[in-house]
Design an enzyme around this catalytic site. Structure first.
Site, PDB file in Angstrom:
ATOM      1  N   HIS A  47       0.822  -1.199   0.118  1.00  0.00           N
ATOM      2  CA  HIS A  47       0.041   0.112  -0.014  1.00  0.00           C
ATOM      3  C   HIS A  47       0.897   1.190   0.004  1.00  0.00           C
ATOM      4  O   HIS A  47       0.520   2.255  -0.744  1.00  0.00           O
ATOM      5  CB  HIS A  47      -1.013  -0.096   1.290  1.00  0.00           C
ATOM      6  CG  HIS A  47      -1.633   1.372   1.502  1.00  0.00           C
ATOM      7  ND1 HIS A  47      -1.287   2.161   2.392  1.00  0.00           N
ATOM      8  CD2 HIS A  47      -2.752   1.792   0.954  1.00  0.00           C
ATOM      9  CE1 HIS A  47      -2.328   3.034   2.324  1.00  0.00           C
ATOM     10  NE2 HIS A  47      -3.001   2.813   1.238  1.00  0.00           N
ATOM     11  N   GLU A  50       2.100   2.032  -3.450  1.00  0.00           N
ATOM     12  CA  GLU A  50       1.098   2.504  -4.419  1.00  0.00           C
ATOM     13  C   GLU A  50       1.015   3.914  -4.245  1.00  0.00           C
ATOM     14  O   GLU A  50       0.687   4.779  -5.282  1.00  0.00           O
ATOM     15  CB  GLU A  50      -0.242   1.805  -3.938  1.00  0.00           C
ATOM     16  CG  GLU A  50      -1.730   2.426  -4.612  1.00  0.00           C
ATOM     17  CD  GLU A  50      -2.758   2.478  -3.607  1.00  0.00           C
ATOM     18  OE1 GLU A  50      -3.467   3.787  -3.534  1.00  0.00           O
ATOM     19  OE2 GLU A  50      -3.001   1.769  -2.677  1.00  0.00           O
ATOM     20  N   HIS A  51       1.006   4.387  -2.895  1.00  0.00           N
ATOM     21  CA  HIS A  51       1.068   5.886  -2.679  1.00  0.00           C
ATOM     22  C   HIS A  51       2.138   6.492  -3.422  1.00  0.00           C
ATOM     23  O   HIS A  51       2.285   7.625  -3.823  1.00  0.00           O
ATOM     24  CB  HIS A  51       1.239   6.208  -1.023  1.00  0.00           C
ATOM     25  CG  HIS A  51      -0.231   6.216  -0.423  1.00  0.00           C
ATOM     26  ND1 HIS A  51      -0.907   7.082   0.047  1.00  0.00           N
ATOM     27  CD2 HIS A  51      -1.212   5.232  -0.563  1.00  0.00           C
ATOM     28  CE1 HIS A  51      -2.092   6.820   0.499  1.00  0.00           C
ATOM     29  NE2 HIS A  51      -2.019   5.783   0.373  1.00  0.00           N
ATOM     30  N   GLU A 127      -4.316   7.893   7.459  1.00  0.00           N
ATOM     31  CA  GLU A 127      -5.259   6.990   6.975  1.00  0.00           C
ATOM     32  C   GLU A 127      -5.616   5.737   7.781  1.00  0.00           C
ATOM     33  O   GLU A 127      -6.590   5.380   8.156  1.00  0.00           O
ATOM     34  CB  GLU A 127      -4.656   6.298   5.593  1.00  0.00           C
ATOM     35  CG  GLU A 127      -5.826   5.510   4.956  1.00  0.00           C
ATOM     36  CD  GLU A 127      -5.218   4.980   3.390  1.00  0.00           C
ATOM     37  OE1 GLU A 127      -5.993   4.332   2.805  1.00  0.00           O
ATOM     38  OE2 GLU A 127      -3.945   5.572   3.061  1.00  0.00           O
TER      39      GLU A 127
END
Length: 419
Positions: A47, A50-51, A127
């Site tokens: 993840h 991905e950022h 997040e």
């Protein structure tokens, strides 16, 4: 509409579906590198990667990436799941080549600037904090952990904050080197697309990558168990999970129809019994989450502290009862809902591209929609009842959050299910 699949010599795959009459297209790269591909010390890095893909490449700054796609009226986004990380864009037909080249650049050439890593680290930690503050979000992570304890499949996609706080440039580069080989990537596009042109682009952009063996993720083993966190909230949150087949098992169709009949809409058994007849909750639903080799039936409900025990027991009783008196009318309704949901969901090029990537990743081919429809139509009431009967011998997973002192534990629910 025509679907075509092509494989480069290094294993990279290109799959497209031309949709006549459209002026736009969705194009993206799906990489078989999600949460379940992480070692425990890497949890959350897929993840994080991905950022970071949008934070700059050797050729483009983060602003360049945003401006170049938005200058042509398109948009670009990404997501990480337990089995894939996807980078995709929606553009007009004349800009498909731009979108494909830009996505290839962010996937193959991220700079991982240390300054940008620190900025994005803060974003991801926010997040994670937001997820922890959202009970009807975080409870599904806890259910996953209870269902698949001490396994990659059971870990959160976002990762724990202590690991996210420690990732550095080398960690990102290592995960990319391990998991971003050509055989793990699929270029999928749907809409106003030219298959041959995209194959030529793929050869130019990805054909130079050396083929290499793909790591096989750890097989998933549903064990069941319980996670309970008592907290002073307005609602008690309850999530139940049951072992189910994965995408490669045709039993998934009976499982999905069973889930639809039990909790797929306002006419479903759980909604009618728990909410409409007894007023035990505001929200209740059942759904199937499927992966390549595993699946889980999830039942979720939010209720008051005084009703959580009755609601949990009612849910178990309704699951048991369905093995004896599930009707053809209920099965037919669930079949219709499943077919309409699938077909309506494929009316956009983005949904089509998503499906193409998913089925190629699972089966290495594109089954026609008619094949899925036939399998859905073949599910009858006897199959659904048999599926429900088999459920009574399973060990459930249970996640509880909020004022849940009165809720029965997982073992009590297992015994009630088997009685």
């Amino acid at each position: 509409m025509s679907t075509q699949l092509h494989r480069l010599s290094n294993g990279f795959r290109v799959v497209t579906e031309h949709m006549p009459g459209l002026q736009s297209a969705s194009v993206g790269i799906w990489v078989s590198a999600g949460g379940r591909h992480e070692a425990i010390e890497q949890n959350g890095i897929a993840h994080f990667l991905e950022h970071m893909a949008f934070k700059g490449t050797a050729q483009r700054s983060a602003l360049d990436i945003a401006e170049q796609i938005e200058d042509v009226g398109g948009y670009i986004n990404a997501y990480t799941s337990r089995e894939v990380t996807a980078f995709y864009a929606r553009v007009l037909k004349d800009d498909v080549a731009l979108a494909a080249e830009l996505i290839a650049d962010i996937v193959l050439n991220p700079t991982f600037d240390p300054r940008e890593i620190e900025i994005e680290r803060g974003v991801i930690l926010q997040e994670i904090g937001q997820a922890l503050d959202t009970p009807d979000d975080i409870i599904f992570d806890w259910l996953q952990e209870a269902a698949y304890p001490a396994q990659p499949m059971g870990r959160t996609i976002l990762g724990p904050s202590e690991r996210v706080s420690a990732f550095d440039r080398t960690d990102l580069q290592t995960f990319t080197a391990q998991n971003y080989g050509p055989g793990q990537m699929i270029l999928a596009a749907a809409g106003a697309v030219d298959h041959d042109a995209l194959c030529r682009m793929a050869e130019d952009l990805f054909g130079h990558l050396p083929a290499r063996p793909q790591a096989v993720p750890q097989a998933s083993l549903f064990k069941g168990g319980e996670f309970r966190q008592i907290r002073d909230l307005e609602q008690a949150h309850l999530a139940l999970g049951f072992d189910q087949p994965g995408y490669r098992d045709d039993a998934i169709y009976a499982a999905q129809i069973f889930a639809g009949a039990m909790g797929g809409g306002m006419s479903s058994r759980l909604f009618q019994e728990a909410r409409e007849k007894r007023g035990l909750c505001y929200t209740i639903f059942a759904s199937i989450g499927a992966y390549s080799d595993a699946g889980m039936l999830t039942v979720y409900a939010g209720t008051g502290a005084e009703d959580v025990g009755d609601l949990a027991r009612l849910t178990i009783d309704e699951l048991k009862r369905s093995a004896e008196d599930m009707t053809e009318v209920e099965v037919a309704r669930a079949r219709a809902q499943m077919k309409s949901g699938m077909l309506m969901g494929l009316e956009s090029p983005s949904s089509r591209a998503e499906r193409l990537a998913r089925v190629v990743a699972v089966w290495d081919r594109v089954p026609p929609l008619s094949e899925a429809i036939e399998k859905i139509d073949a599910v009858d009431v006897a199959m659904v009842r048999a599926h429900a009967e088999a459920l009574t011998a399973t060990v459930p997973a249970l996640a509880l959050y909020g004022p849940v002192e009165a809720a029965p534990d997982a073992d009590a629910l297992r015994q009630r299910l088997a009685a």
